[in-house]
Motif scaffolding. Structure first.
Motif, PDB file in Angstrom:
ATOM      1  N   ARG A 165       0.725  -1.255   0.025  1.00 19.26           N
ATOM      2  CA  ARG A 165       0.065   0.013  -0.004  1.00 19.26           C
ATOM      3  C   ARG A 165       0.936   1.314   0.062  1.00 19.26           C
ATOM      4  NH1 ARG A 165      -4.358   1.634  -1.874  1.00 19.26           N
ATOM      5  NH2 ARG A 165      -5.563  -0.142  -0.643  1.00 19.26           N
ATOM      6  N   TRP A 166       2.039   1.270   0.656  1.00 19.45           N
ATOM      7  CA  TRP A 166       2.854   2.299   1.024  1.00 19.45           C
ATOM      8  C   TRP A 166       4.239   2.203   0.468  1.00 19.45           C
ATOM      9  CZ3 TRP A 166       0.205   6.355   3.401  1.00 19.45           C
ATOM     10  CH2 TRP A 166      -0.764   6.302   4.020  1.00 19.45           C
ATOM     11  N   VAL A 167       4.979   3.385   0.264  1.00 17.22           N
ATOM     12  CA  VAL A 167       6.286   3.506   0.087  1.00 17.22           C
ATOM     13  C   VAL A 167       7.083   4.347   0.695  1.00 17.22           C
ATOM     14  CG1 VAL A 167       8.201   3.984  -1.974  1.00 17.22           C
ATOM     15  CG2 VAL A 167       6.297   2.441  -2.354  1.00 17.22           C
ATOM     16  N   THR A 168       8.270   4.145   1.272  1.00 21.86           N
ATOM     17  CA  THR A 168       8.721   5.337   1.943  1.00 21.86           C
ATOM     18  C   THR A 168      10.277   5.023   1.915  1.00 21.86           C
ATOM     19  OG1 THR A 168       8.910   6.054   4.269  1.00 21.86           O
ATOM     20  CG2 THR A 168       9.047   3.881   4.156  1.00 21.86           C
ATOM     21  N   GLY A 169      11.007   6.180   2.166  1.00 23.44           N
ATOM     22  CA  GLY A 169      12.542   6.368   1.847  1.00 23.44           C
ATOM     23  C   GLY A 169      12.966   7.685   2.445  1.00 23.44           C
ATOM     24  N   ASP A 170      14.391   7.669   2.166  1.00 21.06           N
ATOM     25  CA  ASP A 170      14.759   9.016   2.829  1.00 21.06           C
ATOM     26  C   ASP A 170      14.849  10.018   1.708  1.00 21.06           C
ATOM     27  OD1 ASP A 170      17.135   8.538   0.974  1.00 21.06           O
ATOM     28  OD2 ASP A 170      18.297   7.797   2.914  1.00 21.06           O
ATOM     29  N   GLU A 171      15.539  11.215   2.040  1.00 18.11           N
ATOM     30  CA  GLU A 171      15.552  12.395   1.002  1.00 18.11           C
ATOM     31  C   GLU A 171      16.126  12.054  -0.422  1.00 18.11           C
ATOM     32  OE1 GLU A 171      16.813  12.429   3.842  1.00 18.11           O
ATOM     33  OE2 GLU A 171      16.285  13.960   5.211  1.00 18.11           O
ATOM     34  N   VAL A 172      16.864  11.260  -0.606  1.00 20.83           N
ATOM     35  CA  VAL A 172      17.754  10.851  -1.883  1.00 20.83           C
ATOM     36  C   VAL A 172      16.389  10.297  -2.705  1.00 20.83           C
ATOM     37  CG1 VAL A 172      19.041   9.034  -3.207  1.00 20.83           C
ATOM     38  CG2 VAL A 172      19.845  10.082  -0.698  1.00 20.83           C
ATOM     39  N   TYR A 173      15.613   9.741  -2.194  1.00 15.65           N
ATOM     40  CA  TYR A 173      14.332   8.975  -2.945  1.00 15.65           C
ATOM     41  C   TYR A 173      13.279  10.081  -3.055  1.00 15.65           C
ATOM     42  CZ  TYR A 173      17.671   5.388  -2.516  1.00 15.65           C
ATOM     43  OH  TYR A 173      18.714   4.484  -2.469  1.00 15.65           O
ATOM     44  N   GLY A 174      13.058  10.619  -1.883  1.00 13.64           N
ATOM     45  CA  GLY A 174      11.655  11.749  -1.822  1.00 13.64           C
ATOM     46  C   GLY A 174      11.900  12.932  -2.706  1.00 13.64           C
TER      47      GLY A 174
END
Length: 408
Positions: free
Chosen positions: A195-204
């Motif tokens: 349902r979700w995806v998360t990651g740090d600033e490199v990806y955001g």
């Protein structure tokens, strides 16, 4: 894992590996893969070269080197089967995909993709390889789904180095977020419930990654840097009028000059104290992780233009109010603050996967230089980690200790 535990779970281990048998072809290759996996989950201090050979009963490391270098087997097929295994054991409709990278410190310049580059592992620029990983987390636990070796641009333009490291001709330069998108789309196509995806600033910070998640019908909670800007309301966007006879119209869209995006640091500084809520959102080594959280609806900025309606989520340290972390999320407007905070807080689980992989299944203890050999070792290490994670799940289920801090 101690030897006594290995013996206790021997039958389960055999059943686990039998799932992957079709991808290892000949009997000799399958048997060596079983031995290698056995060595990776064993209590051997160093899981490479002679030490691993001795632990698995080989007179020399030659058989293991053949497994990683020249034997005929399908490491991507094994990866796909691993994704089915993770889905079967940890799958949840509210499952979360987490992306991150890690460094593998190396000497010399022959290993595929190695160069002096920043490694979060070392906390500085070192001679290393970088691997980008996709992991999966649900209330049942966490495990790896996929891996990509990052190939720096300097390698892409060096035919001799590429040939020596056996890098396929169709491998081109891709950024870390592009590699993450590739892995996410593969996992979605394989039916991994996410349902979700998360990651740090490199990806955001990569708008195309956020777009890929949104276009798939999934939701992201991705970290962004403090210099980002957003709109509080959607500004008017139009096309400039003709500038006089004989001039062609400018076709680029422009934003109303009176509507300007707001730096998120300035926006957050204006928030009243009653906007913040103190929440327990994740289980740390010393107990629940407690932070202050706040959010509000905004309009994202993408290439100086308004993007999608979204949430700006902010995390604040309890002990240091100046320590802030910022996230963007395309979750629906009715999503509550606790859910957003819980998803953002699962980012640490990929770091936990990597730490466990390096500490328990020899992920960083390899002695290979070729492109496909790296993928083979890392895939086998991920398989070993998934099996250990499944044992941990069964123990937690017996104790009724599933993660209470994840959205349900």
């Amino acid at each position: 894992m101690e030897l006594s535990e290995l013996k206790e779970w021997a039958k389960d281990f055999e059943g686990f590996h039998s799932r992957f048998a079709p991808y290892f072809g000949r009997r000799e290759v399958r048997e060596q893969a079983v031995k290698y996996l056995h060595g990776l989950v064993s209590p051997v201090e160093r899981k490479n070269g002679w030490q691993l050979a001795e632990a698995i009963g080989d007179k020399t490391p030659d058989a293991t080197q053949r497994l990683l270098y020249s034997a005929n087997w399908d490491e991507d097929g094994a990866r796909d089967e691993l994704q089915h295994y993770v889905s079967a054991h940890f799958g949840d409709d509210e499952g979360i995909g987490v992306v991150d990278e890690t460094g593998f410190l190396k000497k010399g310049e022959k290993s595929a993709g190695v160069q002096r580059q920043y490694s979060g592992t070392a906390g500085k620029t070192e001679n290393c390889q970088l691997g980008v990983f996709l992991s999966y987390v649900s209330p049942k636990g966490h495990a790896f789904l996929d891996r990509r070796l990052y190939l720096p641009e300097s390698w892409c333009d060096d035919p001799q180095r590429r040939a020596e490291a056996k890098i396929p001709e169709d491998v081109l330069f891709q950024t870390k977020p592009q590699l993450a998108v590739e892995m996410l789309r593969h996992a979605w196509a394989a039916g991994v419930p996410m349902r979700w995806v998360t990651g740090d600033e490199v990806y955001g910070e990569a708008a195309y990654l956020r777009d890929a998640v949104a276009e798939s019908g999934r939701w992201y909670v991705l970290a962004v840097r403090s210099h980002s800007s957003v709109w509080l309301e959607r500004p008017e966007v139009g096309v400039p009028p003709w500038q006089g006879w004989g001039r062609r119209p400018v076709r680029e869209r422009v934003v109303d000059e009176e509507a300007q995006p707001i730096p998120i640091l300035a926006l957050v500084a204006s928030w009243p104290e009653n906007r913040w809520q103190r929440l327990e959102v994740a289980e740390g080594e010393k107990g629940p992780r407690i932070y202050d959280w706040a959010c509000r609806r905004i309009v994202e900025q993408q290439e100086q233009l308004p993007g999608r309606d979204a949430w700006l989520l902010v995390r604040r340290s309890v002990s240091d109010p100046d320590d802030l972390a910022f996230y963007l999320s395309n979750a629906p407007a009715e999503t509550d603050l606790l859910t957003l905070a819980q998803v953002a807080s699962t980012r640490y689980t990929v770091e936990q996967c990597i730490e466990e992989g390096k500490g328990e299944t020899g992920m960083d203890q390899y002695e290979v230089r070729h492109w496909h050999s790296w993928y083979r070792h890392i895939t086998l290490s991920m398989m070993a980690h998934a099996w250990l994670a499944s044992l941990r799940l069964r123990r937690n289920e017996k104790k009724g200790r599933l993660n209470p801090f994840l959205p349900s």
